[in-house]
Write a protein that holds these residues in place. Structure first.
Motif, short mmCIF file in Angstrom:
data_model
loop_
_atom_site.label_atom_id
_atom_site.label_comp_id
_atom_site.label_asym_id
_atom_site.label_seq_id
_atom_site.Cartn_x
_atom_site.Cartn_y
_atom_site.Cartn_z
N GLU A 18 5.64 6.97 1.54
CA GLU A 18 5.55 5.93 2.57
C GLU A 18 4.92 4.69 1.95
O GLU A 18 4.07 4.78 1.06
N PHE A 19 5.37 3.50 2.42
CA PHE A 19 4.73 2.27 1.98
C PHE A 19 4.44 1.39 3.17
O PHE A 19 5.04 1.51 4.24
N LYS A 20 3.49 0.48 2.95
CA LYS A 20 3.18 -0.55 3.93
C LYS A 20 3.08 -1.86 3.16
O LYS A 20 2.50 -1.90 2.08
N ILE A 21 3.66 -2.91 3.71
CA ILE A 21 3.47 -4.24 3.15
C ILE A 21 2.62 -5.02 4.14
O ILE A 21 2.87 -4.97 5.35
N GLU A 75 -3.70 7.34 1.47
CA GLU A 75 -3.39 6.25 0.56
C GLU A 75 -3.51 6.71 -0.90
O GLU A 75 -4.46 7.37 -1.28
N VAL A 76 -2.51 6.34 -1.68
CA VAL A 76 -2.43 6.71 -3.09
C VAL A 76 -2.79 5.49 -3.94
O VAL A 76 -2.22 4.41 -3.75
N GLU A 77 -3.72 5.64 -4.85
CA GLU A 77 -4.14 4.59 -5.77
C GLU A 77 -4.33 3.25 -5.04
O GLU A 77 -3.60 2.30 -5.28
N PRO A 115 3.27 3.75 -7.47
CA PRO A 115 2.57 4.08 -8.71
C PRO A 115 2.78 5.51 -9.20
O PRO A 115 2.55 5.79 -10.37
N ASN A 116 3.20 6.43 -8.31
CA ASN A 116 3.46 7.80 -8.77
C ASN A 116 4.42 8.52 -7.81
O ASN A 116 4.67 8.04 -6.70
N ARG A 125 0.88 -1.17 0.00
CA ARG A 125 0.00 0.00 0.00
C ARG A 125 0.92 1.23 0.00
O ARG A 125 1.98 1.22 0.61
N TRP A 126 0.46 2.28 -0.67
CA TRP A 126 1.27 3.47 -0.88
C TRP A 126 0.59 4.69 -0.28
O TRP A 126 -0.61 4.84 -0.42
#
Length: 143
Positions: A134-137, A102-104, A128-129, A94-95
């Motif tokens: 920040e990211f989450k797995i 959250e993005v896209e 995606p852009n 998740r981005w």
């Protein structure tokens, strides 16, 4: 009469316990990294959240890293199997932008992965852009 009340209470407790354990089975483990810009460049803040004790006994997120590929955030997570048997899992990235939005959300589907006993696997993805900071797995047992 006491037996009926006792059995009714016991049944209610078992139903609630079943519902709660059912919820735990759908949750998993997540790890997140946030890129923070400071005076000396970029730093990373990371954290791990465990929502499923059974999965936490089976795997461990051993490393979370991010870098930039041009202006896109590239995420990497290392996942280690603590068990000796094979695990069928799924992961999803998740981005988020700098405000934590959250993005896209639909841009990355759940990805299947097989991890063999005592193996470490790498999961990677690219944002995606360029607004992503920040990211989450999220990791769960395969459905």
């Amino acid at each position: 009469m006491k037996k009926i009340v006792y059995l009714g209470l016991l049944f209610s407790v078992l139903v609630c316990a079943g519902l709660l354990s059912g919820c735990a089975a759908t949750s998993g483990i997540s790890g997140s990294v946030k890129v923070v810009k400071g005076q000396e460049g970029c730093a990373q803040e990371s954290k791990i959240i465990v929502n499923n004790d059974s999965l936490a006994r089976a795997i461990k997120i051993t490393d979370l890293k991010s870098t930039f590929a041009g202006d896109l955030l590239k995420a990497n997570a290392m996942v280690y199997s603590k068990r000796t048997d094979t695990l069928a899992l799924q992961y999803k990235f998740r981005w988020y932008d700098s405000q934590g939005i959250e993005v896209e959300p639909e841009s990355s589907p759940w990805q299947p992965v097989i991890i063999y006993g005592r193996e470490t696997k790498s999961a990677q993805a690219v944002a995606p852009n360029p607004s992503v900071k920040e990211f989450k797995i999220e990791i769960r047992y395969r459905e």
